[in-house]
Motif scaffolding. Structure first.
Motif, PDB file in Angstrom:
ATOM      1  N   GLY A  72       8.531  55.105  42.580  1.00 46.40           N
ATOM      2  CA  GLY A  72       9.190  54.738  43.155  1.00 46.40           C
ATOM      3  C   GLY A  72       9.071  53.157  43.676  1.00 46.40           C
ATOM      4  O   GLY A  72      10.255  52.260  42.890  1.00 46.40           O
ATOM      5  N   VAL A  73       8.340  52.744  44.312  1.00 53.11           N
ATOM      6  CA  VAL A  73       7.996  52.055  44.576  1.00 53.11           C
ATOM      7  C   VAL A  73       7.596  50.822  43.817  1.00 53.11           C
ATOM      8  O   VAL A  73       7.983  49.683  42.732  1.00 53.11           O
ATOM      9  CB  VAL A  73       6.823  51.359  45.712  1.00 53.11           C
ATOM     10  CG1 VAL A  73       6.770  49.966  45.399  1.00 53.11           C
ATOM     11  CG2 VAL A  73       7.609  51.774  47.016  1.00 53.11           C
ATOM     12  N   GLU A  74       6.157  51.676  42.475  1.00 48.76           N
ATOM     13  CA  GLU A  74       5.963  50.878  41.415  1.00 48.76           C
ATOM     14  C   GLU A  74       6.893  50.871  40.245  1.00 48.76           C
ATOM     15  O   GLU A  74       6.676  49.800  39.864  1.00 48.76           O
ATOM     16  CB  GLU A  74       4.664  51.581  40.780  1.00 48.76           C
ATOM     17  CG  GLU A  74       3.825  51.909  41.932  1.00 48.76           C
ATOM     18  CD  GLU A  74       2.179  52.583  41.566  1.00 48.76           C
ATOM     19  OE1 GLU A  74       3.125  53.817  40.643  1.00 48.76           O
ATOM     20  OE2 GLU A  74       1.636  52.513  42.065  1.00 48.76           O
ATOM     21  N   TRP A  75       8.140  51.844  39.522  1.00 44.80           N
ATOM     22  CA  TRP A  75       9.373  51.721  39.450  1.00 44.80           C
ATOM     23  C   TRP A  75       9.972  49.952  39.684  1.00 44.80           C
ATOM     24  O   TRP A  75      10.349  49.231  38.331  1.00 44.80           O
ATOM     25  CB  TRP A  75       9.853  52.633  39.519  1.00 44.80           C
ATOM     26  CG  TRP A  75      11.726  52.365  37.901  1.00 44.80           C
ATOM     27  CD1 TRP A  75      11.017  52.930  37.567  1.00 44.80           C
ATOM     28  CD2 TRP A  75      12.530  51.767  39.180  1.00 44.80           C
ATOM     29  NE1 TRP A  75      12.880  52.771  36.780  1.00 44.80           N
ATOM     30  CE2 TRP A  75      13.464  52.364  37.721  1.00 44.80           C
ATOM     31  CE3 TRP A  75      13.065  51.265  40.119  1.00 44.80           C
ATOM     32  CZ2 TRP A  75      14.803  51.966  37.934  1.00 44.80           C
ATOM     33  CZ3 TRP A  75      14.302  51.071  40.358  1.00 44.80           C
ATOM     34  CH2 TRP A  75      15.363  51.093  39.209  1.00 44.80           C
ATOM     35  N   ALA A  76      10.779  49.870  40.798  1.00 44.28           N
ATOM     36  CA  ALA A  76      11.216  48.969  41.346  1.00 44.28           C
ATOM     37  C   ALA A  76      10.403  47.424  41.477  1.00 44.28           C
ATOM     38  O   ALA A  76      10.775  46.234  40.622  1.00 44.28           O
ATOM     39  CB  ALA A  76      11.675  48.931  42.753  1.00 44.28           C
ATOM     40  N   ILE A  77       9.196  47.280  41.004  1.00 45.52           N
ATOM     41  CA  ILE A  77       8.300  46.139  40.845  1.00 45.52           C
ATOM     42  C   ILE A  77       8.259  45.663  39.598  1.00 45.52           C
ATOM     43  O   ILE A  77       8.956  45.067  39.210  1.00 45.52           O
ATOM     44  CB  ILE A  77       7.238  46.007  41.592  1.00 45.52           C
ATOM     45  CG1 ILE A  77       6.577  46.292  43.093  1.00 45.52           C
ATOM     46  CG2 ILE A  77       6.273  45.378  40.533  1.00 45.52           C
ATOM     47  CD1 ILE A  77       5.415  46.749  43.491  1.00 45.52           C
ATOM     48  N   ALA A  78       8.199  47.004  38.841  1.00 44.33           N
ATOM     49  CA  ALA A  78       8.736  46.675  37.713  1.00 44.33           C
ATOM     50  C   ALA A  78       9.396  46.119  37.033  1.00 44.33           C
ATOM     51  O   ALA A  78       9.882  45.631  35.748  1.00 44.33           O
ATOM     52  CB  ALA A  78       7.997  47.656  36.252  1.00 44.33           C
ATOM     53  N   LYS A  79      10.719  46.917  37.436  1.00 48.72           N
ATOM     54  CA  LYS A  79      12.544  46.590  36.719  1.00 48.72           C
ATOM     55  C   LYS A  79      12.142  45.622  37.181  1.00 48.72           C
ATOM     56  O   LYS A  79      13.283  44.679  36.361  1.00 48.72           O
ATOM     57  CB  LYS A  79      12.777  47.675  37.502  1.00 48.72           C
ATOM     58  CG  LYS A  79      14.216  47.736  37.424  1.00 48.72           C
ATOM     59  CD  LYS A  79      14.410  47.800  35.518  1.00 48.72           C
ATOM     60  CE  LYS A  79      14.201  49.304  34.398  1.00 48.72           C
ATOM     61  NZ  LYS A  79      14.739  49.285  33.412  1.00 48.72           N
ATOM     62  N   PHE A  80      12.263  45.200  38.567  1.00 44.26           N
ATOM     63  CA  PHE A  80      12.555  43.460  38.781  1.00 44.26           C
ATOM     64  C   PHE A  80      12.019  42.100  37.824  1.00 44.26           C
ATOM     65  O   PHE A  80      12.658  41.455  37.387  1.00 44.26           O
ATOM     66  CB  PHE A  80      12.212  43.438  40.398  1.00 44.26           C
ATOM     67  CG  PHE A  80      12.768  43.705  41.225  1.00 44.26           C
ATOM     68  CD1 PHE A  80      14.428  43.489  41.702  1.00 44.26           C
ATOM     69  CD2 PHE A  80      12.554  44.199  42.145  1.00 44.26           C
ATOM     70  CE1 PHE A  80      15.192  43.719  42.466  1.00 44.26           C
ATOM     71  CE2 PHE A  80      13.915  44.754  43.587  1.00 44.26           C
ATOM     72  CZ  PHE A  80      15.227  44.602  43.610  1.00 44.26           C
ATOM     73  N   GLU A  82      10.903  43.379  34.936  1.00 44.80           N
ATOM     74  CA  GLU A  82      11.375  43.666  33.199  1.00 44.80           C
ATOM     75  C   GLU A  82      12.659  42.475  33.516  1.00 44.80           C
ATOM     76  O   GLU A  82      12.853  41.901  32.436  1.00 44.80           O
ATOM     77  CB  GLU A  82      11.299  44.543  33.128  1.00 44.80           C
ATOM     78  CG  GLU A  82      11.946  44.899  31.685  1.00 44.80           C
ATOM     79  CD  GLU A  82      12.820  46.637  31.957  1.00 44.80           C
ATOM     80  OE1 GLU A  82      14.013  46.976  30.890  1.00 44.80           O
ATOM     81  OE2 GLU A  82      12.239  47.526  31.895  1.00 44.80           O
ATOM     82  N   LEU A  83      13.471  42.395  33.844  1.00 44.42           N
ATOM     83  CA  LEU A  83      14.990  41.888  34.318  1.00 44.42           C
ATOM     84  C   LEU A  83      14.158  40.556  34.338  1.00 44.42           C
ATOM     85  O   LEU A  83      15.677  39.760  34.457  1.00 44.42           O
ATOM     86  CB  LEU A  83      15.917  42.834  35.428  1.00 44.42           C
ATOM     87  CG  LEU A  83      15.648  44.255  35.404  1.00 44.42           C
ATOM     88  CD1 LEU A  83      16.415  44.781  36.829  1.00 44.42           C
ATOM     89  CD2 LEU A  83      17.197  44.491  34.156  1.00 44.42           C
ATOM     90  N   GLY A  84      13.725  40.074  34.609  1.00 43.19           N
ATOM     91  CA  GLY A  84      13.828  38.520  34.553  1.00 43.19           C
ATOM     92  C   GLY A  84      13.957  37.775  36.176  1.00 43.19           C
ATOM     93  O   GLY A  84      13.983  36.540  36.068  1.00 43.19           O
ATOM     94  N   PHE A  85      13.606  38.708  36.748  1.00 39.93           N
ATOM     95  CA  PHE A  85      13.322  38.233  38.748  1.00 39.93           C
ATOM     96  C   PHE A  85      12.672  36.982  38.585  1.00 39.93           C
ATOM     97  O   PHE A  85      11.464  37.327  38.803  1.00 39.93           O
ATOM     98  CB  PHE A  85      14.009  38.474  39.384  1.00 39.93           C
ATOM     99  CG  PHE A  85      15.411  39.619  39.906  1.00 39.93           C
ATOM    100  CD1 PHE A  85      16.036  39.942  40.870  1.00 39.93           C
ATOM    101  CD2 PHE A  85      15.672  40.635  38.839  1.00 39.93           C
ATOM    102  CE1 PHE A  85      17.131  40.563  41.038  1.00 39.93           C
ATOM    103  CE2 PHE A  85      16.913  41.301  39.080  1.00 39.93           C
ATOM    104  CZ  PHE A  85      17.464  41.092  39.939  1.00 39.93           C
ATOM    105  N   ASP A  86      12.943  35.832  38.852  1.00 37.69           N
ATOM    106  CA  ASP A  86      12.266  35.028  39.572  1.00 37.69           C
ATOM    107  C   ASP A  86      11.155  35.160  40.568  1.00 37.69           C
ATOM    108  O   ASP A  86       9.958  34.683  40.568  1.00 37.69           O
ATOM    109  CB  ASP A  86      12.977  33.566  40.671  1.00 37.69           C
ATOM    110  CG  ASP A  86      13.926  32.786  39.306  1.00 37.69           C
ATOM    111  OD1 ASP A  86      13.568  33.458  37.949  1.00 37.69           O
ATOM    112  OD2 ASP A  86      14.867  32.516  39.463  1.00 37.69           O
TER     113      ASP A  86
END
Length: 478
Positions: A72-80, A82-86
């Motif tokens: 879940g942690v790895e997913w959240a890092i990757a999703k942020f 992917e969405l372009g967070f700075d």
């Protein structure tokens, strides 16, 4: 003493009036217009829905400390990313690692039959071969508190409070109190075990509801479990025969050392005041019976989706939008408490905050804990949210949601955005907490609310009153 001239007096009054007005927090007209555009776009945007689908499908259940927690942690890092967070980063959170291996229960006598149940968080396992003991029933938590220990000693205590459906879910206050306090009180009185009717509102489903107990000292625990509603009904029917009722619990669970997980944080950096933040989020962990869709993949998705819409504007917001995917909320706000302890000294930099952790039903009420001079700005936010069904209750405080309640306790100005929880406790903490329970249109309305309020708070002229200890007496809660 010379009397001041009328010109000087008028100038002084004008200056005083200007200073007073400057102290009021307001939201510029251009920001209001942009927030309305964000709101309208979000109502037809499926970004949040797709994020929730991704988390529940690619990771599934996310019991704190389990292998899925790390995924879940790895997913959240990757999703942020992917969405372009700075900016994307993690902060460690350490807590006891509770595990569930297997569980079963049965009425042994007078009418032998199996029971559908689930062990509760921080419950120890039963002895090898299980625990068999007579059941003693109490009508309420207060009845247990006032009971003679001689009536309890060596028995399995049972409390059968039945939750009813309400839009604001207020029966959960008692249901969760029984689940957390009941086992602790029973243990102190010498009970051998503890059972409760699940803290849920699904009368016909044999799906028990998980949840945490109030056990904190591993030396002072007893096996504790929740019965599904139909199985609680059955146990009560058997007890009504006024014969001794014996139950066997066989729970293989317990604390196995410590685990270090993480809060995962993504930021849309403010263009004008990058060190001032609007904080939103949800909790990343879930119970292990379902896939944690409404509790709380929805909350993570709402916050991520709202921030993504702000990210896609032509210009960055004035202040930073910070999305926090909190660790281990379910076992006692571990991520929220760790975050508040780490950032307490920075509370004055938190413009406004709240967390989504009550499913994906439509938001119908907003309340706020802000300084008096910021009430006008809150009313501006309320006016933007009113067309999509959100009513502003100016008399209620804002609590900040589950994990961010900890930052509110340190002095962060906070909102409460109350979702429609009429059916939330049908699925909460059960095997039925799955993605199909999320209505895409309802989730989109949540994203619209979070995008509009976050942007307006980020663009406000002035602050909302965050300061150490600022709201210690407002009685906020969610």
């Amino acid at each position: 003493m010379r009397r001041p001239s009328l010109t000087l007096l008028a100038a002084s009054l004008l200056l005083a009036s200007t200073v007073a007005c400057a102290a009021d927090t307001t939201i510029p007209a251009a920001a209001v217009k942009t927030a309305e555009q964000l709101r309208d776009k979000a109502m037809h945007d499926d970004t949040g829905y797709r994020i929730a689908e991704s988390l529940t499908t690619e990771v599934g259940q996310r019991l704190a400390g389990s292998p899925a927690d790390k995924r879940g942690v790895e997913w959240a890092i990757a999703k942020f990313r992917e969405l372009g967070f700075d900016k994307v980063y993690t902060e460690p959170v350490t807590y006891p690692k509770w595990v569930r291996h297997s569980e079963s229960g049965a009425i042994v006598s007078p009418f032998p039959q199996s029971l559908a149940l689930t062990s509760l968080g921080y419950s120890p396992g039963t002895p090898k071969g299980g625990l068999t003991a007579q059941v003693v029933r109490f009508a309420s938590l207060d009845a247990l508190k006032n009971a003679d220990p001689a009536r309890v000693k060596g028995k399995i205590v049972y409390i059968g409070f039945r939750m009813q459906r309400h839009k604001d879910g207020h029966d959960y206050g008692m249901g969760s109190a029984i689940r957390t306090q009941g086992p602790v009180i029973a243990q102190a009185k010498g009970a051998a075990g503890f059972l409760l009717r699940s803290a849920g509102t699904d009368p016909e489903s044999r799906t028990p509801h998980a949840g945490v107990t109030g056990f904190r000292d591993p030396a002072k625990t007893i096996p504790a479990a929740a019965l599904s509603n139909p199985d609680a009904d059955q146990l009560e029917r058997v007890l009504a025969y006024d014969k001794p009722v014996t139950v066997k619990l066989d729970l293989d669970c317990g604390i196995e050392g410590e685990y270090t997980g993480a809060n995962v944080i993504g930021e849309i950096t403010g263009a004008k005041y990058p060190d001032q933040v609007v904080a939103i989020g949800g909790h990343l962990d879930s119970w292990d019976l379902g896939t944690g869709a409404i509790d709380d993949a929805a909350g993570v998705a709402i916050a991520m989706g709202a921030a993504k819409l702000i990210h896609d504007l032509p210009q960055r917001p004035d202040r930073t939008i910070r999305v926090i995917a909190f660790a281990n909320e379910e076992m006692g706000l571990w991520g929220g408490r760790a975050y508040a302890e780490k950032h307490a000294d920075e509370v004055g930099k938190f413009q406004l905050g709240t967390e989504s952790d009550f499913g994906s039903g439509r938001i119908w009420r907003m309340s706020a804990s802000v300084k008096p001079q910021a009430r006008g700005a809150i009313e501006q936010i309320a006016k933007v949210l009113a067309p999509i069904g959100v009513a502003y209750d100016a008399k209620r405080p804002g609590g900040g949601g589950s994990d961010l309640s900890q930052m509110h306790g340190k002095g962060m100005a906070a909102l409460s955005l109350t979702q429609d929880g009429t059916y939330y406790f049908d699925w909460h903490h059960t095997a039925n907490d799955t993605f199909d329970k999320i209505d895409p249109k309802d989730l989109a309305q949540n994203v619209a609310v979070y995008a509009a309020f976050s942007y307006m708070a980020a663009q406000a002229d002035g602050d909302f009153g965050s300061a150490p200890g600022a709201f210690a007496d407002d009685g906020a809660g969610d």
